[in-house]
Design a protein around this motif. Structure first.
Motif, PDB file in Angstrom:
ATOM      1  N   HIS A   8       0.867  -1.182   0.000  1.00 10.23           N
ATOM      2  CA  HIS A   8       0.000   0.000   0.000  1.00 10.23           C
ATOM      3  C   HIS A   8       0.909   1.239   0.000  1.00 10.23           C
ATOM      4  CE1 HIS A   8      -3.644  -2.392   0.758  1.00 10.23           C
ATOM      5  NE2 HIS A   8      -2.857  -3.126   1.533  1.00 10.23           N
ATOM      6  N   LEU A   9       1.415   1.580  -1.172  1.00 12.66           N
ATOM      7  CA  LEU A   9       2.413   2.647  -1.266  1.00 12.66           C
ATOM      8  C   LEU A   9       1.865   3.989  -0.802  1.00 12.66           C
ATOM      9  CD1 LEU A   9       4.149   1.809  -4.676  1.00 12.66           C
ATOM     10  CD2 LEU A   9       4.825   1.121  -2.363  1.00 12.66           C
ATOM     11  N   THR A  10       0.590   4.236  -1.038  1.00 13.06           N
ATOM     12  CA  THR A  10       0.015   5.533  -0.671  1.00 13.06           C
ATOM     13  C   THR A  10      -0.184   5.673   0.834  1.00 13.06           C
ATOM     14  OG1 THR A  10      -2.195   4.653  -1.128  1.00 13.06           O
ATOM     15  CG2 THR A  10      -1.109   5.886  -2.888  1.00 13.06           C
ATOM     16  N   TYR A  11      -0.008   4.611   1.578  1.00 13.96           N
ATOM     17  CA  TYR A  11      -0.153   4.672   3.031  1.00 13.96           C
ATOM     18  C   TYR A  11       1.185   4.803   3.753  1.00 13.96           C
ATOM     19  CZ  TYR A  11      -4.847   2.714   2.110  1.00 13.96           C
ATOM     20  OH  TYR A  11      -6.117   2.475   1.649  1.00 13.96           O
ATOM     21  N   LEU A  12       2.282   4.792   3.006  1.00 16.62           N
ATOM     22  CA  LEU A  12       3.608   4.811   3.624  1.00 16.62           C
ATOM     23  C   LEU A  12       3.952   6.192   4.162  1.00 16.62           C
ATOM     24  CD1 LEU A  12       5.694   2.768   1.027  1.00 16.62           C
ATOM     25  CD2 LEU A  12       4.657   1.954   3.142  1.00 16.62           C
ATOM     26  N   LYS A  13       4.639   6.211   5.299  1.00 18.82           N
ATOM     27  CA  LYS A  13       5.235   7.438   5.815  1.00 18.82           C
ATOM     28  C   LYS A  13       6.639   7.549   5.219  1.00 18.82           C
ATOM     29  CE  LYS A  13       2.778   7.016  10.219  1.00 18.82           C
ATOM     30  NZ  LYS A  13       2.924   6.785  11.681  1.00 18.82           N
ATOM     31  N   LEU A  14       6.915   8.684   4.600  1.00 20.89           N
ATOM     32  CA  LEU A  14       8.182   8.836   3.894  1.00 20.89           C
ATOM     33  C   LEU A  14       9.107   9.852   4.556  1.00 20.89           C
ATOM     34  CD1 LEU A  14       6.786   8.882   0.232  1.00 20.89           C
ATOM     35  CD2 LEU A  14       7.786   6.953   1.470  1.00 20.89           C
ATOM     36  N   ASP A  15       8.873  10.119   5.850  1.00 23.64           N
ATOM     37  CA  ASP A  15       9.677  11.146   6.516  1.00 23.64           C
ATOM     38  C   ASP A  15      11.164  10.799   6.535  1.00 23.64           C
ATOM     39  OD1 ASP A  15       8.278   9.234   8.199  1.00 23.64           O
ATOM     40  OD2 ASP A  15       9.422  10.064   9.859  1.00 23.64           O
ATOM     41  N   HIS A  16      11.500   9.496   6.666  1.00 21.04           N
ATOM     42  CA  HIS A  16      12.922   9.130   6.664  1.00 21.04           C
ATOM     43  C   HIS A  16      13.469   9.027   5.247  1.00 21.04           C
ATOM     44  CE1 HIS A  16      10.531   5.470   6.662  1.00 21.04           C
ATOM     45  NE2 HIS A  16      11.557   4.745   6.287  1.00 21.04           N
ATOM     46  N   TYR A  17      12.649   9.361   4.241  1.00 19.73           N
ATOM     47  CA  TYR A  17      13.105   9.506   2.858  1.00 19.73           C
ATOM     48  C   TYR A  17      12.921  10.948   2.393  1.00 19.73           C
ATOM     49  CZ  TYR A  17      13.403   4.425   2.570  1.00 19.73           C
ATOM     50  OH  TYR A  17      13.741   3.108   2.779  1.00 19.73           O
ATOM     51  N   ASP A  18      12.955  11.881   3.357  1.00 16.43           N
ATOM     52  CA  ASP A  18      12.773  13.308   3.070  1.00 16.43           C
ATOM     53  C   ASP A  18      11.453  13.581   2.362  1.00 16.43           C
ATOM     54  OD1 ASP A  18      15.267  13.984   4.181  1.00 16.43           O
ATOM     55  OD2 ASP A  18      16.286  13.528   2.298  1.00 16.43           O
ATOM     56  N   ASP A 208       2.786  -6.218   2.281  1.00 13.38           N
ATOM     57  CA  ASP A 208       1.555  -5.609   2.782  1.00 13.38           C
ATOM     58  C   ASP A 208       1.880  -4.294   3.495  1.00 13.38           C
ATOM     59  OD1 ASP A 208      -1.182  -5.373   3.038  1.00 13.38           O
ATOM     60  OD2 ASP A 208      -1.369  -6.724   4.750  1.00 13.38           O
ATOM     61  N   SER A 209       2.904  -3.622   3.006  1.00 14.86           N
ATOM     62  CA  SER A 209       3.307  -2.329   3.582  1.00 14.86           C
ATOM     63  C   SER A 209       2.104  -1.397   3.691  1.00 14.86           C
ATOM     64  CB  SER A 209       4.335  -1.645   2.680  1.00 14.86           C
ATOM     65  OG  SER A 209       5.432  -2.475   2.439  1.00 14.86           O
ATOM     66  N   PRO A 210       2.044  -0.638   4.783  1.00 13.90           N
ATOM     67  CA  PRO A 210       3.010  -0.452   5.872  1.00 13.90           C
ATOM     68  C   PRO A 210       2.782  -1.370   7.075  1.00 13.90           C
ATOM     69  CG  PRO A 210       1.289   1.189   6.066  1.00 13.90           C
ATOM     70  CD  PRO A 210       0.938   0.339   4.854  1.00 13.90           C
ATOM     71  N   TYR A 211       2.086  -2.469   6.864  1.00 13.70           N
ATOM     72  CA  TYR A 211       1.724  -3.373   7.953  1.00 13.70           C
ATOM     73  C   TYR A 211       2.662  -4.584   7.991  1.00 13.70           C
ATOM     74  CZ  TYR A 211      -2.391  -0.644   6.714  1.00 13.70           C
ATOM     75  OH  TYR A 211      -3.228   0.392   6.373  1.00 13.70           O
ATOM     76  N   LEU A 212       2.669  -5.277   9.128  1.00 14.44           N
ATOM     77  CA  LEU A 212       3.240  -6.623   9.246  1.00 14.44           C
ATOM     78  C   LEU A 212       4.722  -6.694   8.883  1.00 14.44           C
ATOM     79  CD1 LEU A 212       0.267  -8.579   7.622  1.00 14.44           C
ATOM     80  CD2 LEU A 212       0.709  -8.239  10.072  1.00 14.44           C
ATOM     81  N   ALA A 213       5.509  -5.772   9.409  1.00 12.46           N
ATOM     82  CA  ALA A 213       6.945  -5.795   9.125  1.00 12.46           C
ATOM     83  C   ALA A 213       7.548  -7.127   9.577  1.00 12.46           C
ATOM     84  CB  ALA A 213       7.652  -4.644   9.834  1.00 12.46           C
ATOM     85  N   PRO A 214       8.386  -7.726   8.746  1.00 13.58           N
ATOM     86  CA  PRO A 214       8.959  -9.035   9.075  1.00 13.58           C
ATOM     87  C   PRO A 214      10.081  -8.929  10.101  1.00 13.58           C
ATOM     88  CG  PRO A 214       9.874  -8.231   7.021  1.00 13.58           C
ATOM     89  CD  PRO A 214       8.825  -7.230   7.432  1.00 13.58           C
ATOM     90  N   VAL A 215      10.386 -10.046  10.737  1.00 18.80           N
ATOM     91  CA  VAL A 215      11.602 -10.145  11.535  1.00 18.80           C
ATOM     92  C   VAL A 215      12.774  -9.942  10.563  1.00 18.80           C
ATOM     93  CG1 VAL A 215      13.010 -11.727  12.906  1.00 18.80           C
ATOM     94  CG2 VAL A 215      10.501 -11.765  13.151  1.00 18.80           C
ATOM     95  N   GLY A 219       7.936  -4.028  14.643  1.00 18.67           N
ATOM     96  CA  GLY A 219       7.819  -2.806  15.432  1.00 18.67           C
ATOM     97  C   GLY A 219       8.008  -1.549  14.604  1.00 18.67           C
ATOM     98  N   ARG A 220       8.480  -1.712  13.375  1.00 20.70           N
ATOM     99  CA  ARG A 220       8.640  -0.579  12.467  1.00 20.70           C
ATOM    100  C   ARG A 220       7.528  -0.600  11.425  1.00 20.70           C
ATOM    101  NH1 ARG A 220      14.686  -0.172  10.179  1.00 20.70           N
ATOM    102  NH2 ARG A 220      13.556   1.426   8.982  1.00 20.70           N
ATOM    103  N   ASP A 221       7.288   0.559  10.797  1.00 19.94           N
ATOM    104  CA  ASP A 221       6.395   0.562   9.640  1.00 19.94           C
ATOM    105  C   ASP A 221       7.059  -0.252   8.539  1.00 19.94           C
ATOM    106  OD1 ASP A 221       4.536   2.127  10.874  1.00 19.94           O
ATOM    107  OD2 ASP A 221       5.075   3.981   9.841  1.00 19.94           O
ATOM    108  N   ASN A 222       6.281  -1.124   7.925  1.00 20.65           N
ATOM    109  CA  ASN A 222       6.805  -1.965   6.858  1.00 20.65           C
ATOM    110  C   ASN A 222       6.958  -1.144   5.571  1.00 20.65           C
ATOM    111  OD1 ASN A 222       7.699  -4.332   5.708  1.00 20.65           O
ATOM    112  ND2 ASN A 222       5.748  -5.393   5.843  1.00 20.65           N
TER     113      ASN A 222
END
Length: 267
Positions: A8-18, A208-215, A219-222
């Motif tokens: 879900h690219l439109t749901y991603l937070k991109l703050d750490h990508y400026d 399934d970004s930004p959900y369900l980040a893998p090991v 704990g992070r946004d996927n």
């Protein structure tokens, strides 16, 4: 080389990508992610998702998109879904229809509207000769019944968490099974045992970004750059390298999308 079959690219937070989408795309390319399908959950997202598609270029990951209405939308929206409305948005970079399906965990009281929408997506996908993306949660039997009744034979069971019997039914219909970061979770031994029984030529991977980040990113946004970790979890099951799994699942994705007509031409 990896393919993230569901993000879900439109749901991603991109703050750490400026806050620059192109910086994420560069990071994906550097991580070996060469292809991503951007998933739609409501038709109003079309323009925003298509903007990601238009950024795709030879030096960037190949971005395609889906067109669809998620089963957790409101009842009126679900009841209004029609094949014609979906097909109006079809074009070459639309690789699939969905995310559709049934979700009784959150919205069991809307089962009738969900089934209507699900069937409409299958109808549109058949007309366009493109796969559907199936979401199923707490709706095991009804999901299989709709797929069977509508004679669906071209699609993906996304973020798979069901048992082997469900997987076998889906495979017998002609569908593919996509695993997310859940496969890497400590609690997912049963799921790993199911994965071990599946033919590797019918398996896909996704974030399934930004959900369900893998090991080890829990704990992070996927994000799509993490899909190699899903490949790594699958690689342990099949006793292959993550790179091999990346290549195999990418080839599987191309085979699925190109099943009835060529849409994707490059590995």
């Amino acid at each position: 080389m990896y393919t993230d079959s569901h993000a879900h690219l439109t749901y991603l937070k991109l703050d750490h990508y400026d806050n620059r989408p192109e910086n994420l795309l560069k990071a994906m390319y550097q991580a070996g992610v060469r292809r991503t399908m951007a998933i739609m959950c409501q038709l109003s997202e079309y323009d925003d998702i298509h903007a990601w598609v238009e950024m795709s270029a030879d030096t960037m990951p190949d971005i395609g998109m889906s067109v669809g209405v998620h089963p957790c939308q409101d009842e009126h929206t679900l009841a209004a879904v029609s094949p014609d409305e979906l097909l109006k948005r079809d074009h070459e970079k639309v690789w699939a229809f969905g995310e559709t399906g049934l979700d009784y965990y959150w919205d069991k009281d809307k089962s009738s509207a969900q089934k209507h929408s699900f069937a409409a997506h299958i109808d549109a996908a058949k007309t366009a000769k493109k796969p559907i993306i199936v979401h199923t949660r707490s709706a095991y039997q009804d999901t299989l019944e709709v797929l069977t009744a509508e004679r669906c034979e071209h699609g993906i069971i996304h973020c798979f968490t069901e048992d082997y019997a469900f997987a076998k039914r889906a495979l017998d219909m002609g569908l593919y099974i996509s695993f997310s970061g859940i496969l890497s979770f400590n609690k997912s031994q049963d799921l790993r045992e199911v994965a071990a029984k599946l033919p590797l030529d019918r398996v896909l991977i996704e974030t399934d970004s930004p959900y369900l980040a893998p090991v080890p990113k829990r704990g992070r946004d996927n994000e799509p750059t993490f899909v190699p970790y899903v490949a790594e979890a699958l690689a342990k099951i099949y006793q292959k390298s993550a790179e091999e799994i990346g290549h195999i699942t990418s080839r599987n994705f191309i085979t699925l999308v190109n099943q009835y007509k060529p849409i994707i031409s490059r590995l």
